[in-house]
Design a protein around this motif. Structure first.
Motif, PDB file in Angstrom:
ATOM      1  N   ASN A 112       0.833  -1.213   0.000  1.00  0.00           N
ATOM      2  CA  ASN A 112       0.000   0.000   0.000  1.00  0.00           C
ATOM      3  C   ASN A 112       0.863   1.256   0.000  1.00  0.00           C
ATOM      4  O   ASN A 112       0.546   2.259  -0.667  1.00  0.00           O
ATOM      5  N   LEU A 113       1.954   1.222   0.740  1.00  0.00           N
ATOM      6  CA  LEU A 113       2.872   2.369   0.738  1.00  0.00           C
ATOM      7  C   LEU A 113       3.532   2.540  -0.625  1.00  0.00           C
ATOM      8  O   LEU A 113       3.678   3.659  -1.137  1.00  0.00           O
ATOM      9  N   ARG A 114       3.949   1.420  -1.216  1.00  0.00           N
ATOM     10  CA  ARG A 114       4.587   1.503  -2.539  1.00  0.00           C
ATOM     11  C   ARG A 114       3.625   2.108  -3.575  1.00  0.00           C
ATOM     12  O   ARG A 114       4.013   2.940  -4.402  1.00  0.00           O
ATOM     13  N   ILE A 115       2.376   1.650  -3.521  1.00  0.00           N
ATOM     14  CA  ILE A 115       1.379   2.152  -4.488  1.00  0.00           C
ATOM     15  C   ILE A 115       1.222   3.669  -4.354  1.00  0.00           C
ATOM     16  O   ILE A 115       1.203   4.404  -5.346  1.00  0.00           O
ATOM     17  N   ALA A 116       1.137   4.141  -3.111  1.00  0.00           N
ATOM     18  CA  ALA A 116       0.951   5.580  -2.891  1.00  0.00           C
ATOM     19  C   ALA A 116       2.176   6.374  -3.314  1.00  0.00           C
ATOM     20  O   ALA A 116       2.065   7.449  -3.920  1.00  0.00           O
ATOM     21  N   MET A 590       0.080   6.657 -14.697  1.00  0.00           N
ATOM     22  CA  MET A 590       0.131   6.703 -13.239  1.00  0.00           C
ATOM     23  C   MET A 590      -0.427   5.417 -12.629  1.00  0.00           C
ATOM     24  O   MET A 590       0.216   4.788 -11.774  1.00  0.00           O
ATOM     25  N   ILE A 591      -1.594   5.009 -13.062  1.00  0.00           N
ATOM     26  CA  ILE A 591      -2.179   3.782 -12.501  1.00  0.00           C
ATOM     27  C   ILE A 591      -1.326   2.576 -12.895  1.00  0.00           C
ATOM     28  O   ILE A 591      -1.124   1.647 -12.108  1.00  0.00           O
ATOM     29  N   GLY A 592      -0.786   2.628 -14.119  1.00  0.00           N
ATOM     30  CA  GLY A 592       0.099   1.543 -14.535  1.00  0.00           C
ATOM     31  C   GLY A 592       1.300   1.426 -13.616  1.00  0.00           C
ATOM     32  O   GLY A 592       1.705   0.317 -13.217  1.00  0.00           O
ATOM     33  N   ASN A 593       1.900   2.561 -13.243  1.00  0.00           N
ATOM     34  CA  ASN A 593       3.051   2.533 -12.345  1.00  0.00           C
ATOM     35  C   ASN A 593       2.661   2.100 -10.937  1.00  0.00           C
ATOM     36  O   ASN A 593       3.468   1.492 -10.224  1.00  0.00           O
ATOM     37  N   MET A 594       1.453   2.411 -10.518  1.00  0.00           N
ATOM     38  CA  MET A 594       0.990   1.950  -9.196  1.00  0.00           C
ATOM     39  C   MET A 594       0.896   0.430  -9.188  1.00  0.00           C
ATOM     40  O   MET A 594       1.256  -0.226  -8.206  1.00  0.00           O
ATOM     41  N   ILE A 595       0.384  -0.129 -10.291  1.00  0.00           N
ATOM     42  CA  ILE A 595       0.312  -1.594 -10.371  1.00  0.00           C
ATOM     43  C   ILE A 595       1.711  -2.196 -10.379  1.00  0.00           C
ATOM     44  O   ILE A 595       1.987  -3.198  -9.713  1.00  0.00           O
ATOM     45  N   LYS A 596       2.615  -1.548 -11.108  1.00  0.00           N
ATOM     46  CA  LYS A 596       3.989  -2.065 -11.185  1.00  0.00           C
ATOM     47  C   LYS A 596       4.711  -1.969  -9.846  1.00  0.00           C
ATOM     48  O   LYS A 596       5.693  -2.678  -9.614  1.00  0.00           O
ATOM     49  N   ALA A 597       4.256  -1.081  -8.966  1.00  0.00           N
ATOM     50  CA  ALA A 597       4.916  -0.924  -7.670  1.00  0.00           C
ATOM     51  C   ALA A 597       4.623  -2.079  -6.718  1.00  0.00           C
ATOM     52  O   ALA A 597       5.305  -2.244  -5.691  1.00  0.00           O
ATOM     53  N   CYS A 615     -14.020   1.161  -7.547  1.00  0.00           N
ATOM     54  CA  CYS A 615     -14.661   2.472  -7.718  1.00  0.00           C
ATOM     55  C   CYS A 615     -14.679   3.213  -6.384  1.00  0.00           C
ATOM     56  O   CYS A 615     -15.079   2.661  -5.361  1.00  0.00           O
ATOM     57  N   GLU A 616     -14.234   4.464  -6.408  1.00  0.00           N
ATOM     58  CA  GLU A 616     -14.128   5.227  -5.160  1.00  0.00           C
ATOM     59  C   GLU A 616     -15.477   5.699  -4.628  1.00  0.00           C
ATOM     60  O   GLU A 616     -15.552   6.215  -3.520  1.00  0.00           O
ATOM     61  N   ASN A 617     -16.543   5.533  -5.416  1.00  0.00           N
ATOM     62  CA  ASN A 617     -17.826   6.123  -5.016  1.00  0.00           C
ATOM     63  C   ASN A 617     -18.676   5.221  -4.136  1.00  0.00           C
ATOM     64  O   ASN A 617     -19.171   5.644  -3.103  1.00  0.00           O
ATOM     65  N   ASP A 618     -18.873   3.996  -4.535  1.00  0.00           N
ATOM     66  CA  ASP A 618     -19.680   3.070  -3.748  1.00  0.00           C
ATOM     67  C   ASP A 618     -18.852   1.910  -3.203  1.00  0.00           C
ATOM     68  O   ASP A 618     -18.945   1.562  -2.032  1.00  0.00           O
ATOM     69  N   PHE A 639      -5.753  -3.187  -3.279  1.00  0.00           N
ATOM     70  CA  PHE A 639      -6.830  -2.324  -3.792  1.00  0.00           C
ATOM     71  C   PHE A 639      -6.258  -1.017  -4.335  1.00  0.00           C
ATOM     72  O   PHE A 639      -5.482  -0.333  -3.664  1.00  0.00           O
ATOM     73  N   ILE A 640      -6.683  -0.679  -5.537  1.00  0.00           N
ATOM     74  CA  ILE A 640      -6.309   0.607  -6.144  1.00  0.00           C
ATOM     75  C   ILE A 640      -7.605   1.334  -6.502  1.00  0.00           C
ATOM     76  O   ILE A 640      -8.352   0.906  -7.389  1.00  0.00           O
ATOM     77  N   PRO A 641      -7.918   2.420  -5.782  1.00  0.00           N
ATOM     78  CA  PRO A 641      -9.158   3.146  -6.098  1.00  0.00           C
ATOM     79  C   PRO A 641      -9.071   3.869  -7.431  1.00  0.00           C
ATOM     80  O   PRO A 641      -8.015   4.421  -7.784  1.00  0.00           O
ATOM     81  N   VAL A 642     -10.167   3.860  -8.165  1.00  0.00           N
ATOM     82  CA  VAL A 642     -10.263   4.600  -9.433  1.00  0.00           C
ATOM     83  C   VAL A 642     -11.473   5.522  -9.363  1.00  0.00           C
ATOM     84  O   VAL A 642     -12.408   5.281  -8.600  1.00  0.00           O
ATOM     85  N   ARG A 643     -11.439   6.575 -10.158  1.00  0.00           N
ATOM     86  CA  ARG A 643     -12.540   7.551 -10.111  1.00  0.00           C
ATOM     87  C   ARG A 643     -13.865   6.918 -10.497  1.00  0.00           C
ATOM     88  O   ARG A 643     -14.914   7.289  -9.986  1.00  0.00           O
TER      89      ARG A 643
END
Length: 742
Positions: A112-116, A590-597, A615-618, A639-643
């Motif tokens: 989680n830290l790496r992703i952020a 950006m999201i691609g690099n988060m996955i790679k992290a 999804c960040e909404n529900d 978990f990687i939140p997306v808009r």
């Protein structure tokens, strides 16, 4: 800006007991060479003071806060517009949902830290969009009935200018043709009050009124609308900030109710015709002008009938009670029968129902079998549900059909357009019916110069679509708010409240636009999509899939973004095959690099890895709820939140699987008729796109079971552990990803 980043780890709320904080610091240092501090109470006064001190003394402008969910304490950790703040969820999704001091829990926290950290590395500080033109804040109100008049007046009371356009020569709408109305406290009939309202509007210097007028064209977007109006043969143009559509309703066409005697017998009238008669001063038989002694009201005339008007208009019962009262006032000896399916007098309106009972009106629960005429009088046969027998009521002077409300947006005939080449249901001329879920369906009222159609997309019954569960005023065109009976059937008391709400939403939109920030649902978001047009292939997918009509096209098919119409969902980003669309703080790379992290263990470690794009909404709040409830799930999911799931680009699926990620879960909102997607079409689009992911899987020689789409409502938090467990069983059955270690 030159970023200076520090990672802060909160050890409170059980985080320090669940994970080894020193090891987390080592990850930050070794993988990202960033300084890292910890604090036992980061959201407390001392923790915040530390953040602000570092900001002032060390020039820190990028903060990675590893603490609670980003959905809580967002106001506490708002460090101003010049700071980038990225939240890492170590509380709800680690400390509260995983076994403490466990190896897998520690690995989850580290990932989680790496992703952020990977995200903030690519994040740029958003800059508010500023148009070259000056923003307008005047509100256009289309429709001069009760809803439109109220919206205009409330706009003026709030200090903003309103421009009211009414197609008729006079203001007041249907209410101006009423004798009385029923409203709070629902004890007696009251005056309509429409004359006073019209006077207040026409006498207000902040309201400009056009009667016998129509909107001919609307160009631009919120804050920048240019509206062409035709009034009494003259053409004018107004600059407008936001629009309230209040063009009301029309009665259901009683000519389709021949089985109830309409059109066959002169003394069978609709409730609208009856009201006009009452407002004219005398209620009499249309056939001979004689006085009315016996009247029968037929409720749900065509309503709640799949062959006519399938829904309930919610006001017809109250209207019939009101009109029965007219008859009693005209002649206390008059006899009124009210034949109903269900009496629907909601809330305090029940008091008026009791009054009508006490007045001596006769209520019959049943259904009509025949309306006929005998000896110059009408008769009605009906099946009485309470007596369980057929009854016949004779010597009736007048039958009143309680017809329902149809939105003015619903066309009399469904429009037809040229069908696509491969359309299966086109006619011999190659034409196909326009679906309600289209900007080309509704009756002309706004005439938007939008690529996606000139009107608001509607639901299947013709009402403008909105997020009816959470955000009823929002339409699918930013800055345009439907109100009153064009939005849904409602009584006058609710129309007043509804119009105030729409006016406030319109004003809110003007102010947000002027400040360069988004409106619902990403209210306050300062980012907006940027297009690298050099690589655009004119495929038109962004313009076709944008749920809010934010993108027009030029004659060559190049997208023409309208940033003030944008809701920042990122659906265009997910749609673009060339990946030319990005936000300062949200992009495909950006999201691609988060996955790679994410650290992917070797196959022999038997620790599978699953990426969940959520999804960040529900879905994300539901996941947090599961954590708050201390529910447990697999520690192997990242978990990687997306808009919005509509912003998911399929390249992320390929990137993840080619790196050895064993599976992908996509958590999105429900779609379909009762959709809960905050961006209308996001979940549906994601599901459609995933139908094409098999090509990616085939290319990688991987099993289709490795990718799954799941619908999750915010109240479905209790289902999340089971969903994850079942997916992990699937991953176990298909085995490790053969790309591990590549």
């Amino acid at each position: 800006m030159d970023k200076k980043t520090i990672v802060y780890i909160c050890t409170g709320c059980g985080i320090g007991d669940a994970v080894n904080v020193d090891q987390l610091k080592e990850v930050v240092d070794e993988d990202f060479s960033l300084p890292c501090k910890d604090h036992p109470f980061l959201c407390g006064p001392e923790g915040l003071a530390m953040l602000k001190q570092d900001m002032e003394s060390e020039g820190v402008n990028t903060f990675v806060l590893a603490a609670c969910s980003g959905r809580v304490n967002y106001d506490v950790f708002n460090l101003g517009p010049e700071a980038i703040v990225e939240r890492v969820n170590l509380r709800e999704q680690v400390a509260w949902s995983m076994p403490p001091q466990d190896e897998d829990t520690q690995m989850l926290a580290e990932d989680n830290l790496r992703i952020a950290c990977a995200k903030v590395k690519d994040t740029k500080l958003p800059e508010a969009f500023k148009a070259e033109e000056e923003y307008a804040k005047d509100i256009l109100v289309v429709g001069g009935g009760l809803a439109g008049l109220t919206a205009a007046l409330e706009t003026a009371k709030a200090g903003y200018n309103a421009v009211l356009v009414e197609k008729e020569a006079t203001l007041g709408g249907w209410l101006a043709r009423n004798k009385k109305r029923i409203t709070m406290p629902y004890k007696e009939l009251t005056d309509t009050g429409i004359e006073d309202l019209v006077s207040a509007v026409t006498g207000n210097p902040k309201i400009k009124v056009y009667t016998s007028a129509s909107v001919e064209k609307v160009e631009g977007g919120p804050g920048l609308f240019s509206v062409a109006i035709k009034a009494d043969g003259n053409a004018v143009t107004e600059r407008i900030g936001a629009i309230v559509q209040a063009n009301g309703w029309v009665p259901y066409d009683a000519n389709k109710l021949g089985h109830l005697g309409y059109g066959k017998f002169k003394d069978v009238v609709t409730n609208v015709e009856f009201e006009l008669m009452a407002a004219g001063g005398k209620i009499a038989r249309p056939s001979d002008g004689k006085e009315v002694k016996n009247t029968l009201f037929i409720q749900c005339a065509g309503s709640r009938d799949p062959e006519h008007l399938p829904y309930c208009s919610s006001v017809c019962c109250m209207v019939s009670l009101k009109q029965a009262t007219y008859l009693k006032e005209q002649d206390p000896e008059a006899v009124n029968y009210i034949l109903y399916k269900d009496m629907r007098t909601v809330g305090q309106a029940e008091d008026f129902y009791r009054k009508a009972q006490n007045d001596g009106n006769i209520f019959i629960r049943g259904s009509v079998k025949e309306v006929g005429e005998s000896g110059g009088k009408l008769f009605v046969e009906a099946d009485d549900e309470l007596l369980a027998e057929r009854i016949r009521i004779e010597e009736i002077d007048l039958v009143v059909l309680a017809v329902g409300m149809v939105p003015a947006t619903k066309p009399l005939q469904t429009p037809r357009i040229k069908a696509p080449q491969d359309a299966p249901d086109k006619d011999e001329e190659g034409m196909i019916e326009v679906q309600p879920d289209s900007g080309f369906f509704a009756t002309p009222a706004l005439r938007l110069a939008y690529r996606q159609g000139p009107e608001l997309p509607t639901l299947k019954y013709g009402f403008p679509d909105s997020h009816f569960i959470c955000f009823p005023y929002e339409s699918r065109r930013t800055g345009i708010y439907a109100t009153g009976c064009v939005r849904k059937p409602m009584e006058t008391a609710k129309v007043l409240d509804d119009a105030v709400g729409a006016a406030m939403k319109a004003i809110q939109c003007c102010e947000a636009t002027a400040n360069g920030i988004a409106v619902h649902p990403r209210a306050g978001d300062m980012s907006y999509p940027e297009f690298n047009m050099n690589r655009c292939t004119q495929c038109k997918r962004c313009t076709e899939e944008c749920p809010f009509g934010a993108i027009n096209e030029d004659e060559k098919g190049n997208p023409l973004p309208n940033p003030t119409r944008c809701r920042r969902c990122g659906v265009c980003m997910g749609a673009c095959p060339e990946r030319i669309i990005s936000f300062k703080n949200y992009s495909v790379p950006m999201i691609g690099n988060m996955i790679k992290a994410i650290h992917v263990p070797e196959e022999d470690e038997e620790k599978p890895r699953v990426v969940a794009l959520i999804c960040e909404n529900d879905a994300y709040p539901a996941l947090d709820m599961a954590g708050i409830k201390r529910m447990k799930w697999s520690p192997y999911v990242r978990f990687i939140p997306v808009r919005c799931l509509g912003s998911v680009n399929l390249v992320w699926v390929a990137d993840a699987l080619s790196r050895g990620i064993d599976g992908l879960l996509l958590f999105g909102c429900r779609h379909g008729d009762d959709y809960q997607c905050h961006f209308i079409k996001g979940s549906e689009l994601a599901n459609t796109r995933l139908g094409k992911v098999s090509e990616t899987l085939d290319r990688l020689a991987l099993e289709s079971d490795r990718v799954k789409f799941v619908e999750v409502g915010i109240s479905d938090y209790h289902k999340i552990p089971q969903i994850i467990d079942e997916f992990m069983e699937t991953i176990e059955s298909v085995g490790p990803n053969p790309y591990k270690g590549w």
